[in-house]
Scaffold this motif. Structure first.
Motif, PDB file in Angstrom:
ATOM      1  N   GLU A  68      53.956  41.519  23.384  1.00  0.00           N
ATOM      2  CA  GLU A  68      54.744  42.712  23.066  1.00  0.00           C
ATOM      3  C   GLU A  68      54.612  42.992  21.576  1.00  0.00           C
ATOM      4  N   PHE A  69      54.403  44.231  21.231  1.00  0.00           N
ATOM      5  CA  PHE A  69      54.289  44.611  19.833  1.00  0.00           C
ATOM      6  C   PHE A  69      55.638  44.461  19.114  1.00  0.00           C
ATOM      7  N   ALA A  70      56.704  44.958  19.747  1.00  0.00           N
ATOM      8  CA  ALA A  70      58.024  44.947  19.124  1.00  0.00           C
ATOM      9  C   ALA A  70      58.648  43.559  19.073  1.00  0.00           C
ATOM     10  N   GLU A  71      58.257  42.690  19.986  1.00  0.00           N
ATOM     11  CA  GLU A  71      58.826  41.339  20.051  1.00  0.00           C
ATOM     12  C   GLU A  71      57.685  40.347  20.306  1.00  0.00           C
ATOM     13  N   PRO A  72      56.992  39.905  19.247  1.00  0.00           N
ATOM     14  CA  PRO A  72      55.793  39.088  19.414  1.00  0.00           C
ATOM     15  C   PRO A  72      56.019  37.710  20.055  1.00  0.00           C
ATOM     16  N   SER A  73      57.264  37.307  20.262  1.00  0.00           N
ATOM     17  CA  SER A  73      57.512  36.038  20.955  1.00  0.00           C
ATOM     18  C   SER A  73      57.535  36.220  22.473  1.00  0.00           C
ATOM     19  N   ARG A  74      57.410  37.471  22.931  1.00  0.00           N
ATOM     20  CA  ARG A  74      57.415  37.769  24.369  1.00  0.00           C
ATOM     21  C   ARG A  74      56.026  38.203  24.809  1.00  0.00           C
ATOM     22  N   LEU A  75      55.646  37.724  25.981  1.00  0.00           N
ATOM     23  CA  LEU A  75      54.332  38.001  26.542  1.00  0.00           C
ATOM     24  C   LEU A  75      54.516  38.666  27.898  1.00  0.00           C
ATOM     25  N   SER A  76      53.743  39.708  28.159  1.00  0.00           N
ATOM     26  CA  SER A  76      53.776  40.387  29.448  1.00  0.00           C
ATOM     27  C   SER A  76      52.596  39.928  30.290  1.00  0.00           C
ATOM     28  N   LEU A  77      52.876  39.429  31.483  1.00  0.00           N
ATOM     29  CA  LEU A  77      51.815  39.137  32.449  1.00  0.00           C
ATOM     30  C   LEU A  77      51.581  40.465  33.167  1.00  0.00           C
ATOM     31  N   MET A  78      50.540  41.169  32.760  1.00  0.00           N
ATOM     32  CA  MET A  78      50.320  42.545  33.209  1.00  0.00           C
ATOM     33  C   MET A  78      49.683  42.643  34.578  1.00  0.00           C
ATOM     34  N   SER A  79      48.825  41.694  34.915  1.00  0.00           N
ATOM     35  CA  SER A  79      48.194  41.724  36.230  1.00  0.00           C
ATOM     36  C   SER A  79      47.769  40.313  36.611  1.00  0.00           C
ATOM     37  N   PHE A  80      47.950  40.006  37.890  1.00  0.00           N
ATOM     38  CA  PHE A  80      47.610  38.691  38.425  1.00  0.00           C
ATOM     39  C   PHE A  80      47.231  38.902  39.886  1.00  0.00           C
ATOM     40  N   ALA A  81      46.029  38.511  40.251  1.00  0.00           N
ATOM     41  CA  ALA A  81      45.576  38.726  41.623  1.00  0.00           C
ATOM     42  C   ALA A  81      44.713  37.576  42.096  1.00  0.00           C
ATOM     43  N   VAL A  82      44.767  37.349  43.395  1.00  0.00           N
ATOM     44  CA  VAL A  82      43.943  36.340  44.064  1.00  0.00           C
ATOM     45  C   VAL A  82      43.127  37.061  45.128  1.00  0.00           C
ATOM     46  N   ALA A  83      41.838  36.766  45.171  1.00  0.00           N
ATOM     47  CA  ALA A  83      40.954  37.374  46.167  1.00  0.00           C
ATOM     48  C   ALA A  83      41.453  37.045  47.568  1.00  0.00           C
ATOM     49  N   PRO A  84      41.353  37.988  48.501  1.00  0.00           N
ATOM     50  CA  PRO A  84      41.842  37.739  49.864  1.00  0.00           C
ATOM     51  C   PRO A  84      41.291  36.456  50.478  1.00  0.00           C
ATOM     52  N   GLN A  85      40.020  36.155  50.276  1.00  0.00           N
ATOM     53  CA  GLN A  85      39.416  34.959  50.870  1.00  0.00           C
ATOM     54  C   GLN A  85      39.913  33.659  50.238  1.00  0.00           C
ATOM     55  N   ALA A  86      40.619  33.754  49.092  1.00  0.00           N
ATOM     56  CA  ALA A  86      41.120  32.555  48.414  1.00  0.00           C
ATOM     57  C   ALA A  86      42.628  32.390  48.545  1.00  0.00           C
ATOM     58  N   GLN A  87      43.299  33.366  49.154  1.00  0.00           N
ATOM     59  CA  GLN A  87      44.752  33.290  49.272  1.00  0.00           C
ATOM     60  C   GLN A  87      45.160  32.142  50.193  1.00  0.00           C
ATOM     61  N   GLY A  88      46.271  31.514  49.835  1.00  0.00           N
ATOM     62  CA  GLY A  88      46.796  30.408  50.635  1.00  0.00           C
ATOM     63  C   GLY A  88      46.089  29.086  50.412  1.00  0.00           C
ATOM     64  N   GLN A  89      45.198  29.024  49.438  1.00  0.00           N
ATOM     65  CA  GLN A  89      44.444  27.798  49.164  1.00  0.00           C
ATOM     66  C   GLN A  89      44.847  27.128  47.854  1.00  0.00           C
ATOM     67  N   GLY A  90      45.877  27.646  47.189  1.00  0.00           N
ATOM     68  CA  GLY A  90      46.339  27.060  45.935  1.00  0.00           C
ATOM     69  C   GLY A  90      45.592  27.539  44.703  1.00  0.00           C
ATOM     70  N   VAL A  91      44.713  28.510  44.855  1.00  0.00           N
ATOM     71  CA  VAL A  91      43.925  29.001  43.719  1.00  0.00           C
ATOM     72  C   VAL A  91      44.826  29.707  42.705  1.00  0.00           C
ATOM     73  N   GLY A  92      45.649  30.631  43.182  1.00  0.00           N
ATOM     74  CA  GLY A  92      46.552  31.340  42.282  1.00  0.00           C
ATOM     75  C   GLY A  92      47.565  30.401  41.648  1.00  0.00           C
ATOM     76  N   LYS A  93      48.081  29.489  42.431  1.00  0.00           N
ATOM     77  CA  LYS A  93      49.040  28.505  41.924  1.00  0.00           C
ATOM     78  C   LYS A  93      48.401  27.665  40.820  1.00  0.00           C
ATOM     79  N   GLY A  94      47.180  27.229  41.048  1.00  0.00           N
ATOM     80  CA  GLY A  94      46.487  26.423  40.046  1.00  0.00           C
ATOM     81  C   GLY A  94      46.208  27.205  38.781  1.00  0.00           C
ATOM     82  N   LEU A  95      45.794  28.462  38.922  1.00  0.00           N
ATOM     83  CA  LEU A  95      45.507  29.292  37.751  1.00  0.00           C
ATOM     84  C   LEU A  95      46.770  29.507  36.929  1.00  0.00           C
ATOM     85  N   LEU A  96      47.858  29.894  37.580  1.00  0.00           N
ATOM     86  CA  LEU A  96      49.108  30.135  36.862  1.00  0.00           C
ATOM     87  C   LEU A  96      49.611  28.857  36.208  1.00  0.00           C
TER      88      LEU A  96
END
Length: 161
Positions: A68-96
């Protein structure tokens, strides 16, 4: 770059992967979606805050954050996606998990991270809550009329890694 078994790794994106991330965005979300030029600018501005999960040369998930420009100690997670073929396999969980684990090193000034989520996307809400996010607000028209979103926030504790 965190390397796991089966050729799965997590880490910052490289320029050659931008088109694959833009394609994944379109596959993962209904409109409105971020266009490829947004991802290029995110890569230029915040290269340490734009991570992917990859297996060999295939992008399975990504997340992109911006301070954030106004509050540099805050971060926006603007987009997060997991490919359909990888969903439910822990890929997104591991990345996050790996991104949040490394965040105090990559951006030590960050004390909070926030995001918005579709209130009907229960798997995403569970994932975020498992990683310390709590619902801190709601907006009924976030992207315009009828685009209801929950706002979730997490505190980032300084860690010794």
């Amino acid at each position: 770059m965190a390397q796991l078994s089966g050729g799965l790794s997590f880490g910052p994106i490289v320029k050659d992967e931008l088109a694959a991330v833009a394609e994944l965005e379109v596959t993962a979300f209904p409109p409105p979606v971020y266009p490829v030029f947004f991802f290029r600018q995110a890569f230029d501005l915040w290269p340490d805050l734009f991570w992917v999960a990859r297996r060999d040369d295939e992008i399975l998930a990504y997340l992109v954050c911006g301070p954030e420009f106004a509050e540099p100690s805050r971060l926006s997670l603007m987009s997060f996606a997991v490919a359909p073929q990888a969903q439910g396999q822990g890929v997104g969980k591991g990345l996050l998990r790996e991104f949040l684990r490394r965040l105090p090193i990559v951006a030590p000034q960050i004390s909070h991270i926030w995001l918005t989520a579709d209130p009907d996307n229960l798997p995403a809400l569970r994932l975020y809550q498992q990683h310390g996010f709590v619902i801190s607000g709601e907006e009924s028209d976030y992207y315009g009329a009828g685009y209801r979103r929950l706002v979730l926030t997490a505190e980032i504790a300084a860690k010794n890694i």
